[in-house]
Scaffold this motif. Structure first.
Motif, PDB file in Angstrom:
ATOM      1  N   THR A  22      23.851   0.673 -32.689  1.00  0.00           N
ATOM      2  CA  THR A  22      22.719   0.973 -33.343  1.00  0.00           C
ATOM      3  C   THR A  22      23.415   1.670 -34.953  1.00  0.00           C
ATOM      4  N   PRO A  24      23.877   5.025 -36.197  1.00  0.00           N
ATOM      5  CA  PRO A  24      23.829   6.460 -35.942  1.00  0.00           C
ATOM      6  C   PRO A  24      22.315   7.208 -37.487  1.00  0.00           C
ATOM      7  N   GLU A  25      22.372   8.187 -36.718  1.00  0.00           N
ATOM      8  CA  GLU A  25      20.150   9.208 -37.272  1.00  0.00           C
ATOM      9  C   GLU A  25      20.982   8.807 -38.701  1.00  0.00           C
ATOM     10  N   GLY A  26      19.971   8.623 -39.000  1.00  0.00           N
ATOM     11  CA  GLY A  26      19.961   8.873 -40.464  1.00  0.00           C
ATOM     12  C   GLY A  26      20.987   8.264 -41.491  1.00  0.00           C
ATOM     13  N   THR A  28      21.697   3.918 -42.684  1.00  0.00           N
ATOM     14  CA  THR A  28      20.592   2.619 -42.916  1.00  0.00           C
ATOM     15  C   THR A  28      21.572   1.417 -43.331  1.00  0.00           C
ATOM     16  N   TYR A  90      27.205  -3.103 -34.072  1.00  0.00           N
ATOM     17  CA  TYR A  90      25.944  -3.457 -34.198  1.00  0.00           C
ATOM     18  C   TYR A  90      26.269  -4.505 -35.907  1.00  0.00           C
ATOM     19  N   THR A 173      27.911   2.543 -33.501  1.00  0.00           N
ATOM     20  CA  THR A 173      28.155   3.929 -33.551  1.00  0.00           C
ATOM     21  C   THR A 173      29.270   4.129 -32.548  1.00  0.00           C
TER      22      THR A 173
END
Ligand code: FMN
Length: 193
Positions: A22, A24-26, A28, A90, A173
């Motif tokens: 994945t 990390p959040e935020g 792209t 990822y 991640t």
């Protein structure tokens, strides 16, 4: 005068093998692309030859390329790392040197032709390690690999024949802390006579 922000980035960069597939959040993939693009652009090269090339692979292509690397390796022990990359990372930044550029500068500056391969590797390494440090700044973990021949073969016509693949910066991640790192005593002395 302080270089503290820069040094914080350099000293924080580590090898993270334990990754999940994945961002990390935020974050792209455009953020990743833009960082690597700037680093490739602004990393200095000998005579400004600009021999550094990179592509970023993710998704199905990432799985396919690393699966081919796994299958190209003989013996189970050597398959462990590329298998975990295929299943857990990822994406990968594939760094290359455009050998057509190297050749052109070797012809143009024949008296130092033998130096150009080292020059190109120096710049490529700088781009690899700076990208690694920069991606960690946005919360990614990464590790550097050298399955160069197998990756080039797996990419086929997705990269030009003249590109010599030099390294793979695998990212995702991070899911655990890196190992405790030790350092040798390696003083940089200032001499004035
Ligand atoms: C030029 C270079 C080549 C490397 N090649 C590999 C590699 O092929 N496989 C690998 O697992 N790690 C590779 N590494 C990672 C090093 O083992 C790692 O950077 C080193 O142990 C220091 O740990 P750190 O990255 O956490 O600071 C490489 C690192 C560098 C700088």
């Amino acid at each position: 005068m302080s270089a503290s922000a820069f040094l914080k980035t350099i000293t924080a960069r580590r090898t993270h093998y334990a990754l999940k597939n994945t961002l990390p959040e935020g974050v792209t993939i455009d953020n990743v692309q833009s960082i690597v693009q700037d680093i490739v652009k602004y990393t200095p090269t000998s005579f400004n030859s600009q021999s550094i090339r990179a592509i970023i692979i993710t998704g199905e292509l990432h799985k396919k390329v690393w699966d081919q690397v796994v299958n190209a390796i003989e013996g189970d022990s050597g398959k462990k790392r590329p298998t975990s990359i295929r299943d857990e990372a990822y994406g990968s930044v594939i760094f290359a040197i455009d050998s057509d550029v190297t050749k052109k500068f070797q012809e143009q500056f024949a008296f130092i032709a033998s130096l150009f391969p080292d020059f190109d590797l120096t710049s490529n390494g700088a781009a690899q390690i700076n990208s690694w440090a920069a991606l960690q700044e946005i919360g990614l973990g990464g590790h550097l690999q050298h399955y160069n021949a197998a990756v080039k073969a797996a990419l086929g016509d997705k990269i030009p024949e003249s590109w010599n693949v030099e390294a793979q910066l695998v990212f995702g991640t991070p899911v655990s802390q890196p190992y405790e790192k030790t350092f040798i005593e390696n003083e940089v002395k200032v001499l004035d006579q």
